[in-house]
Write a protein that holds these residues in place. Structure first.
Motif, PDB file in Angstrom:
ATOM      1  N   UNK A   1     -35.070  16.097  75.526  1.00 22.43           N
ATOM      2  CA  UNK A   1     -34.051  17.951  76.072  1.00 22.43           C
ATOM      3  C   UNK A   1     -34.534  18.776  76.119  1.00 22.43           C
ATOM      4  N   UNK A   2     -34.028  19.562  76.845  1.00 21.02           N
ATOM      5  CA  UNK A   2     -34.283  20.810  76.145  1.00 21.02           C
ATOM      6  C   UNK A   2     -33.297  22.120  76.407  1.00 21.02           C
ATOM      7  N   UNK A   3     -34.048  23.079  75.718  1.00 25.74           N
ATOM      8  CA  UNK A   3     -32.211  24.251  75.808  1.00 25.74           C
ATOM      9  C   UNK A   3     -31.877  24.064  76.905  1.00 25.74           C
ATOM     10  N   UNK A   4     -32.355  24.553  78.495  1.00 23.63           N
ATOM     11  CA  UNK A   4     -31.830  24.398  79.734  1.00 23.63           C
ATOM     12  C   UNK A   4     -30.572  23.095  79.372  1.00 23.63           C
ATOM     13  N   UNK A   5     -30.879  21.727  79.221  1.00 20.74           N
ATOM     14  CA  UNK A   5     -29.777  20.817  78.870  1.00 20.74           C
ATOM     15  C   UNK A   5     -28.838  21.660  77.999  1.00 20.74           C
ATOM     16  N   UNK A   6     -28.023  23.001  77.646  1.00 28.69           N
ATOM     17  CA  UNK A   6     -27.653  22.572  76.309  1.00 28.69           C
ATOM     18  C   UNK A   6     -26.732  23.008  77.448  1.00 28.69           C
ATOM     19  N   UNK A   7     -25.402  23.021  76.657  1.00 24.70           N
ATOM     20  CA  UNK A   7     -23.605  23.361  76.974  1.00 24.70           C
ATOM     21  C   UNK A   7     -23.094  24.677  76.400  1.00 24.70           C
ATOM     22  N   UNK A   8     -22.358  25.650  77.101  1.00 23.17           N
ATOM     23  CA  UNK A   8     -21.157  26.231  76.608  1.00 23.17           C
ATOM     24  C   UNK A   8     -20.809  24.835  75.753  1.00 23.17           C
TER      25      UNK A   8
END
Length: 471
Positions: free
Chosen positions: A246-253
């Motif tokens: 996964x990448x940083x784009x898959x992180x959530x708040x």
């Protein structure tokens, strides 16, 4: 006579009879006068006087299991000694009118003692009962967990351990004290935990020290400690990115808005239309994509940098990986969280070669965390859920080749990572079948794995605790 008394103290712990007679069966000689206690000494039968160690010291409290010597007058003629109302053996053959020795039985009530006799030593004689006020404590308190150990201001922190009754004062790193808002465990769990609210102004890392009914206890020095970070998904510990991650784009708040910033979902995309894992992980999938650090040629991934905080020769049984977790829902009967110290995996899940010692030709640096699996009774799952962020602590001695029961040091963990072709730190979900025994049927067949699990703040910490000695 003093030497004889010390020898007797060493043997008293093994005695469990009650007596008011000497070795010849004669009543303990003495008059009917009142008992007066002038001093109480704690005896240390294991002390080495040749090394200057104290054999005894005067005390104003004692713990269960300890041996005491009382000085005073009127002990002669004592028929019974009651401690917190509990009849306690004393050796009449070695007692005099001015001295008495006895050990505090481990079954003596402490918190459960009736208030009328709590913290009292009573001497029963034919002429009456004489009482001496003296503090009796359970065994030394200890702290085994602090969660969350990286709390935000205002978060509820739970401290777990043993003999943590009636905690009245907490000292946090930097000398910040907490005396208000401490909630001790209810009677059915007394001494097992207490809670407090994280105050403002704690900027240093270190221990949690407490004072309670049984004395002082000190946690490992991991509270508020992110010095040896692995990744926080907010800029500390760069994420890697390739087809298997996964990448940083898959992180959530942070779903609880606690102040943790970006966090990772163990299974990204749950409930999101058209996402790969919108309905969870299918049964039998031994691993999904990794959350991975950048690995080779990234300064943060050479853990040699951590030796300024954790010396390379530190025993691995004093060290752990900690991370924070929040489970939105219930996690049970399927699904595993796997962590690997390096990107060298060729097997996955509970009991796999990479997570077990003794596999020739395999670099074993993984650990599998299954919170719903009770290893003492593995056939009965224990549903796992959280109401807020909690801290998980996985000892480094649970990782692969370091779980062999032998002695290992931190440098070996550093070398394992640095000697691998790819030294990315990995975290991922596995939904393989979980075999917990060798007999037929001792397996959890995987089901759809779909709870929303959020993780954050991976770090290496020192969990060694300090015992506060009574000597």
């Amino acid at each position: 006579m003093k030497k004889l008394l010390y020898i007797a103290a060493a043997s008293l712990l093994a005695l469990n009879l009650y007596s008011c007679k000497d070795e010849d069966g004669n009543p303990y000689p003495g008059g009917s006068g009142a008992v007066t206690v002038n001093k109480v000494y704690l005896l240390d039968a294991d002390a080495d006087e040749d090394k200057g160690e104290l054999k005894e010291r005067e005390v104003d409290f004692a713990r269960l299991g300890q041996t005491l010597r009382l000085e005073g007058s009127g002990f002669g003629g004592t028929l019974k000694v009651l401690v917190n109302g509990y009849e306690t053996y004393f050796n009449t053959a070695l007692a005099t009118d001015n001295s008495m020795i006895f050990s505090l039985s481990g079954t003596t009530p402490v918190a459960g003692a009736d208030e009328s006799v709590r913290n009292k030593i009573q001497f029963v004689k034919s002429s009456g009962t004489y009482t001496y006020d003296f503090t009796i404590r359970a065994a030394s308190p200890s702290i085994t967990a602090v969660s969350p150990s990286l709390p935000q201001v205002g978060e509820l922190v739970k401290v777990s351990g043993s003999n943590l009754e009636e905690v009245s004062e907490i000292t946090l790193p930097g000398g910040i004290k907490v005396t208000d808002g401490i909630v001790n465990a209810p009677e059915e769990e007394t001494g097992e935990w207490f809670t407090f609210v994280m105050p403002d102004g704690v900027t240093e890392s270190g221990t949690v020290a407490i004072v309670g009914a049984n004395g002082q206890a000190i946690s490992g020095a991991y509270f508020n400690d992110f010095d040896c970070f692995i990744t926080d998904f907010d800029g500390k510990g760069e994420l890697g990115g390739w087809s298997a991650t996964f990448s940083a784009d898959d992180l959530v708040d942070d779903p609880l808005n606690s102040g943790r910033g970006k966090v990772a979902m163990l299974i990204p995309g749950l409930g999101v239309a058209d996402a790969k894992y919108e309905n969870g992980v299918n049964p039998g999938v031994d691993h999904i994509e990794y959350w991975a650090t950048a690995g080779n040629d990234n300064d943060n991934d050479d853990w040699t940098r951590m030796t300024s905080k954790i010396p390379a020769e530190t025993s691995l049984d004093e060290l752990a990986i900690q991370f924070d977790i929040y489970v939105d829902g219930v996690w049970s009967e399927t699904g595993q969280l796997e962590i690997s110290l390096a990107n060298n995996l060729n097997s996955y899940g509970y009991g796999s070669a990479n997570a077990s010692p003794g596999n020739s030709g395999v670099v074993s640096g993984a650990a599998v965390w299954v919170p719903w699996l009770d290893k003492s009774n593995p056939a009965v799952p224990v549903p796992y859920a959280t109401e807020a962020w909690q801290t998980v602590t996985i000892p480094l001695t649970d990782f692969g080749e370091f779980a062999d029961g032998e002695a290992h040091v931190f440098q070996e963990a550093i070398d394992l990572r640095n000697n691998c072709s790819y030294k990315n730190f990995l975290v991922f979900a596995s939904n393989a079948n979980l075999k917990y025994g060798d007999e037929e049927g001792q397996v959890y067949e995987a089901k759809v794995f779909d709870p929303k699990i959020y993780i954050d703040n991976f770090r290496v910490v020192n969990t060694k605790t300090t015992t506060v000695s009574d000597f």
